[in-house]
Design a protein around this motif. Structure first.
Motif, PDB file in Angstrom:
ATOM      1  N   SER A   2      35.393 134.533  30.875  1.00  0.00           N
ATOM      2  CA  SER A   2      35.698 132.985  30.395  1.00  0.00           C
ATOM      3  C   SER A   2      34.118 132.662  30.074  1.00  0.00           C
ATOM      4  N   ASP A   3      33.450 131.436  30.707  1.00  0.00           N
ATOM      5  CA  ASP A   3      32.376 131.222  30.425  1.00  0.00           C
ATOM      6  C   ASP A   3      31.296 131.760  31.548  1.00  0.00           C
ATOM      7  N   ASP A   4      31.688 132.840  32.249  1.00  0.00           N
ATOM      8  CA  ASP A   4      30.691 133.316  33.312  1.00  0.00           C
ATOM      9  C   ASP A   4      30.488 134.615  32.898  1.00  0.00           C
ATOM     10  N   PHE A   5      29.146 135.029  33.253  1.00  0.00           N
ATOM     11  CA  PHE A   5      28.452 136.285  33.150  1.00  0.00           C
ATOM     12  C   PHE A   5      28.375 137.010  34.591  1.00  0.00           C
TER      13      PHE A   5
ATOM     14  N   ARG B   9      27.936 132.317  46.303  1.00  0.00           N
ATOM     15  CA  ARG B   9      29.212 132.969  46.672  1.00  0.00           C
ATOM     16  C   ARG B   9      30.491 131.986  47.251  1.00  0.00           C
ATOM     17  N   VAL B  10      31.474 131.847  46.798  1.00  0.00           N
ATOM     18  CA  VAL B  10      32.506 131.014  47.060  1.00  0.00           C
ATOM     19  C   VAL B  10      33.410 131.924  47.783  1.00  0.00           C
TER      20      VAL B  10
ATOM     21  N   GLU C 261      38.614 126.249  43.783  1.00  0.00           N
ATOM     22  CA  GLU C 261      37.176 126.183  44.163  1.00  0.00           C
ATOM     23  C   GLU C 261      36.528 127.154  43.486  1.00  0.00           C
ATOM     24  N   HIS C 262      37.034 128.375  42.915  1.00  0.00           N
ATOM     25  CA  HIS C 262      36.399 129.420  42.396  1.00  0.00           C
ATOM     26  C   HIS C 262      36.183 129.056  41.018  1.00  0.00           C
ATOM     27  N   SER C 263      35.249 129.578  40.124  1.00  0.00           N
ATOM     28  CA  SER C 263      35.186 129.359  38.681  1.00  0.00           C
ATOM     29  C   SER C 263      36.048 130.240  38.197  1.00  0.00           C
TER      30      SER C 263
ATOM     31  N   LEU D  59      39.085 135.500  36.838  1.00  0.00           N
ATOM     32  CA  LEU D  59      39.650 136.430  36.018  1.00  0.00           C
ATOM     33  C   LEU D  59      39.272 137.732  36.418  1.00  0.00           C
ATOM     34  N   TYR D  60      37.990 137.859  37.018  1.00  0.00           N
ATOM     35  CA  TYR D  60      37.205 139.052  37.532  1.00  0.00           C
ATOM     36  C   TYR D  60      38.016 139.574  38.598  1.00  0.00           C
ATOM     37  N   MET D  61      38.239 138.789  39.644  1.00  0.00           N
ATOM     38  CA  MET D  61      39.135 139.267  40.788  1.00  0.00           C
ATOM     39  C   MET D  61      40.562 139.859  40.409  1.00  0.00           C
ATOM     40  N   LYS D  62      41.011 139.249  39.346  1.00  0.00           N
ATOM     41  CA  LYS D  62      42.549 139.741  38.934  1.00  0.00           C
ATOM     42  C   LYS D  62      42.425 141.132  38.485  1.00  0.00           C
TER      43      LYS D  62
END
Length: 337
Positions: free
Chosen positions: A211-214, A267-268, A275-277, A282-285
């Protein structure tokens, strides 16, 4: 008596600060006594006299010594961005743009000069009178020079002005192009963050865009900031040296001869997925992390939209409407062992 003396701990030697740093800290305390005293949990008198300043100076020096901090690290870690911005404008006369890490680096560079002297204190925070006087003298000198050029010849003056305008126009175009290419990270983002300093050389980690995160996906054994536990896979890299990352192969990720300040998203660990970005979800999935299977997704659609929820498609959504499944927490704990 011998038993008492054997239990005594030797007093740690006071940290010896460079002259510029000592002068800089003293000027930073000046006018900010109450704020710094509250930050350090130090009780002071209301007079803000020399005794108060000496007490705060000692407390800051002890803080640096006990935590092995440089002046830059002290400023970035403990001081609010508003105070740093005000100090840059009123006591250094430099730009106040940037986040805590950028401002701390800017201030530390000024303090690193042995002959550092801050601008005179001005209670209203504006540019001090001495600075204005200096600027006026420089302006008057320029006007005299211009009149002298007019005596030499108006044609030569017009030619010089045209050349100056052309250079200024070209500089503005380059500046605008650079701004479009490299965006300064907004330090007022709501999500928490912290900074670490990477030494010169390779950063030693790999990122991937979600998404918009690196997000950090791999860390090399040679990574200099990983052994201290300051970086983990799954961390979001918000900025490097105060600038946002534009792509996975961005130039600021390459090897550098200078140290770099890396801003990492806090870290969340909340079980509320909203509450997560989006990138972290998407990374966790993609990694199939146990936490992804057991989080509460009931408010994700409300925050990120139903379209993103459809893309995310959490495994427990169909069975529980996005609510935490019974027994899921115990399975998550078992998966962590």
């Amino acid at each position: 008596m011998s038993r008492r003396s054997s239990r005594r701990t030797p007093k740690k030697a006071a940290l010896s600060l460079p002259t510029g740093v000592s002068t800089g800290l003293s000027s930073l305390i000046d006018g900010n006594e109450s704020t710094i005293a509250s930050m350090l949990s130090v009780s002071i008198s209301q007079n803000n006299d020399n005794t108060t300043k000496t007490k705060l100076m000692t407390a800051l020096t002890d803080c640096m010594a006990m935590n092995n901090l440089s002046a830059e690290a002290l400023l970035a870690r403990f001081f609010h961005v508003g105070l740093l911005r005000s100090y840059c404008e009123s006591r250094l006369g430099v730009s106040s743009k940037g986040n805590e890490a950028t401002l701390a680096a800017r201030i530390a560079r000024a303090w690193s000069k042995p002959n550092f002297e801050p601008l005179p204190k001005n209670d209203d925070g504006a540019v001090n009178a001495a600075s204005k006087s200096s600027s006026k003298q420089a302006s008057d000198g320029k006007k005299k020079g211009d009149r002298s050029k007019e005596v030499d010849g108006s044609t030569k003056k017009r030619s010089g002005e045209q050349k100056q305008n052309d250079n200024q126009k070209g500089g503005d175009e380059k500046k605008e192009s650079s701004t479009k290419k490299r965006k300064v990270w907004a330090s007022n983002e709501p999500r928490p963050s912290y900074t670490v300093t990477a030494p010169p050389g390779q950063l030693g980690f790999t990122i991937k865009q979600y998404s918009d995160d690196f997000i950090v996906t791999d860390i090399s054994p040679s990574c200099a900031i990983q052994p201290q536990g300051k970086l983990r896979t799954g961390d979001v890299i918000l900025a490097i040296d105060g600038f946002e990352i534009t792509s996975e192969d961005d130039d600021i990720l390459q090897q550098s001869d200078n140290s770099r300040v890396i801003t990492i998203g806090g870290r969340v660990i909340s079980m509320n997925a909203a509450e997560h970005s989006k990138g972290s979800l998407l990374y966790m999935k993609e990694r199939g992390m146990p936490m992804f299977r057991i989080m509460d997704y009931s408010s994700v659609g409300e925050r990120y939209g139903e379209e993103f929820l459809e893309e995310l498609n959490p495994p427990n959504r169909g069975k529980s409407g996005g609510r935490l499944l019974a027994g899921a927490l115990s399975s998550f704990s078992a998966g962590r062992k």
